[in-house]
Design a protein around this motif. Structure first.
Motif, short mmCIF file in Angstrom:
data_model
loop_
_atom_site.label_atom_id
_atom_site.label_comp_id
_atom_site.label_asym_id
_atom_site.label_seq_id
_atom_site.Cartn_x
_atom_site.Cartn_y
_atom_site.Cartn_z
N ASP A 124 0.84 -1.21 0.00
CA ASP A 124 0.00 0.00 0.00
C ASP A 124 0.87 1.25 0.00
O ASP A 124 0.65 2.17 -0.79
CB ASP A 124 -0.94 -0.02 1.21
CG ASP A 124 -1.85 1.19 1.25
OD1 ASP A 124 -2.79 1.24 0.44
OD2 ASP A 124 -1.61 2.09 2.08
N LEU A 125 1.86 1.29 0.87
CA LEU A 125 2.76 2.45 0.92
C LEU A 125 3.54 2.59 -0.37
O LEU A 125 3.75 3.71 -0.87
CB LEU A 125 3.71 2.33 2.12
CG LEU A 125 3.07 2.45 3.49
CD1 LEU A 125 4.08 2.11 4.58
CD2 LEU A 125 2.49 3.85 3.70
N GLU A 171 2.62 1.74 -3.38
CA GLU A 171 1.74 2.30 -4.41
C GLU A 171 1.52 3.78 -4.20
O GLU A 171 1.51 4.56 -5.16
CB GLU A 171 0.40 1.56 -4.41
CG GLU A 171 0.52 0.13 -4.91
CD GLU A 171 -0.75 -0.68 -4.68
OE1 GLU A 171 -1.78 -0.12 -4.23
OE2 GLU A 171 -0.69 -1.91 -4.93
N ARG A 172 1.34 4.20 -2.97
CA ARG A 172 1.09 5.61 -2.68
C ARG A 172 2.31 6.48 -2.98
O ARG A 172 2.17 7.61 -3.44
CB ARG A 172 0.70 5.80 -1.21
CG ARG A 172 -0.65 5.26 -0.85
CD ARG A 172 -0.88 5.35 0.65
NE ARG A 172 -2.06 4.66 1.07
CZ ARG A 172 -3.19 5.25 1.45
NH1 ARG A 172 -3.28 6.56 1.45
NH2 ARG A 172 -4.22 4.53 1.82
N TYR A 173 3.50 5.96 -2.66
CA TYR A 173 4.71 6.77 -2.75
C TYR A 173 5.65 6.35 -3.88
O TYR A 173 6.76 6.87 -3.98
CB TYR A 173 5.46 6.72 -1.41
CG TYR A 173 4.68 7.40 -0.31
CD1 TYR A 173 4.71 8.78 -0.17
CD2 TYR A 173 3.90 6.65 0.57
CE1 TYR A 173 3.97 9.41 0.83
CE2 TYR A 173 3.17 7.28 1.57
CZ TYR A 173 3.21 8.65 1.69
OH TYR A 173 2.48 9.27 2.68
N ASN A 174 5.20 5.41 -4.72
CA ASN A 174 6.02 4.92 -5.83
C ASN A 174 7.40 4.51 -5.31
O ASN A 174 8.44 5.01 -5.75
CB ASN A 174 6.14 5.98 -6.93
CG ASN A 174 6.69 5.39 -8.21
OD1 ASN A 174 6.53 4.20 -8.48
ND2 ASN A 174 7.35 6.22 -9.00
N TYR A 230 -2.14 -0.75 9.86
CA TYR A 230 -2.75 -1.10 8.59
C TYR A 230 -4.10 -1.77 8.82
O TYR A 230 -4.27 -2.55 9.76
CB TYR A 230 -1.84 -2.08 7.82
CG TYR A 230 -2.41 -2.55 6.51
CD1 TYR A 230 -2.42 -1.72 5.39
CD2 TYR A 230 -2.93 -3.83 6.38
CE1 TYR A 230 -2.94 -2.16 4.18
CE2 TYR A 230 -3.45 -4.28 5.17
CZ TYR A 230 -3.44 -3.43 4.08
OH TYR A 230 -3.97 -3.86 2.88
N THR A 289 3.98 9.53 9.39
CA THR A 289 3.10 9.19 8.28
C THR A 289 3.48 10.15 7.15
O THR A 289 4.52 10.79 7.20
CB THR A 289 1.61 9.25 8.69
OG1 THR A 289 0.81 8.70 7.64
CG2 THR A 289 1.15 10.63 9.06
N LYS A 345 0.60 11.63 1.55
CA LYS A 345 -0.20 10.80 0.65
C LYS A 345 -1.06 9.79 1.41
O LYS A 345 -1.60 8.86 0.84
CB LYS A 345 0.70 10.10 -0.36
CG LYS A 345 1.36 11.09 -1.31
CD LYS A 345 2.17 10.40 -2.36
CE LYS A 345 2.80 11.45 -3.29
NZ LYS A 345 3.58 10.83 -4.36
N GLN A 346 -1.20 10.03 2.72
CA GLN A 346 -2.06 9.20 3.57
C GLN A 346 -3.03 10.12 4.33
O GLN A 346 -3.07 10.13 5.56
CB GLN A 346 -1.21 8.40 4.56
CG GLN A 346 -0.30 7.39 3.88
CD GLN A 346 0.77 6.90 4.82
OE1 GLN A 346 1.88 7.42 4.84
NE2 GLN A 346 0.44 5.89 5.61
N GLU A 365 -6.18 10.04 4.93
CA GLU A 365 -7.13 9.40 5.84
C GLU A 365 -6.46 9.04 7.16
O GLU A 365 -7.09 9.12 8.23
CB GLU A 365 -7.79 8.18 5.18
CG GLU A 365 -6.87 7.01 4.93
CD GLU A 365 -5.92 7.12 3.73
OE1 GLU A 365 -5.19 6.15 3.48
OE2 GLU A 365 -5.88 8.16 3.05
N SER A 366 -5.19 8.66 7.11
CA SER A 366 -4.45 8.37 8.34
C SER A 366 -4.24 9.64 9.15
O SER A 366 -4.45 9.65 10.37
CB SER A 366 -3.10 7.74 8.00
OG SER A 366 -3.27 6.50 7.36
#
Length: 156
Positions: free
Chosen positions: A26-27, A29-32, A83, A117, A120-121, A123-124
């Motif tokens: 997940d991380l 994908e968010r941060y390439n 997570y 965090t 790009k998160q 919601e967190s």
């Protein structure tokens, strides 16, 4: 869906590792990126210096988080690997897992929980702020990276 059951597990437990790999995907994908390059020694999550928790719906592992000691005074814990699986999101599980981590850290004498965090998160970030976490100076592996956000909260 049955009730969430949160259990203490070893960081190396197969269910914990399944969720940790999902976290890193997940991380990534968010941060390439590869997900998280922060050095982690699984034994850092062994009591009394840390703990790792896994949440289950029935037999299915759906959530995880852990804490490890931070600093030398034994009063601060760092949240890691928080997570919730996509199919279990938006049900309040992350808040329940965060509360369980806070309880565990408190039971082991920690008075503060800190975390990193990133932008790009969102919601967190929103959840941490809603749970009483405030921005603190960046720390740790990513402290100089753009977009890093660090938070902390006293455990009363």
């Amino acid at each position: 869906m049955s009730e969430l059951k949160i259990v203490v597990a070893r960081y190396t437990d197969p269910d914990a590792q399944l969720l940790i790999r999902a976290t890193l995907r997940d991380l990534g994908e968010r941060y390439n990126s590869s997900g998280d390059e922060t050095p982690v020694d699984p034994t850092e999550f062994d009591p009394p210096h840390g703990a790792f928790l896994v949440g289950y719906f029935g037999a299915d592992p759906v959530s995880c988080a852990g804490w490890r000691s931070h600093g030398d005074n034994g009063l601060v814990a760092e949240l890691k690997r928080m997570y919730t699986a996509p199919q279990a999101r938006r049900k309040g599980l992350a808040r329940r897992m965060l509360a369980a981590v806070e309880d565990s850290a408190r039971e082991h004498g920690r008075r503060r929980l800190i975390l990193e965090t990133g932008s790009k998160q969102p919601e967190s970030i929103a959840m941490y702020q809603a749970c009483g976490y405030a921005a603190i100076d960046n720390f740790g592996f990513y402290k100089e990276y753009p977009g890093v956000r660090s938070f902390g909260r006293d455990l009363h």
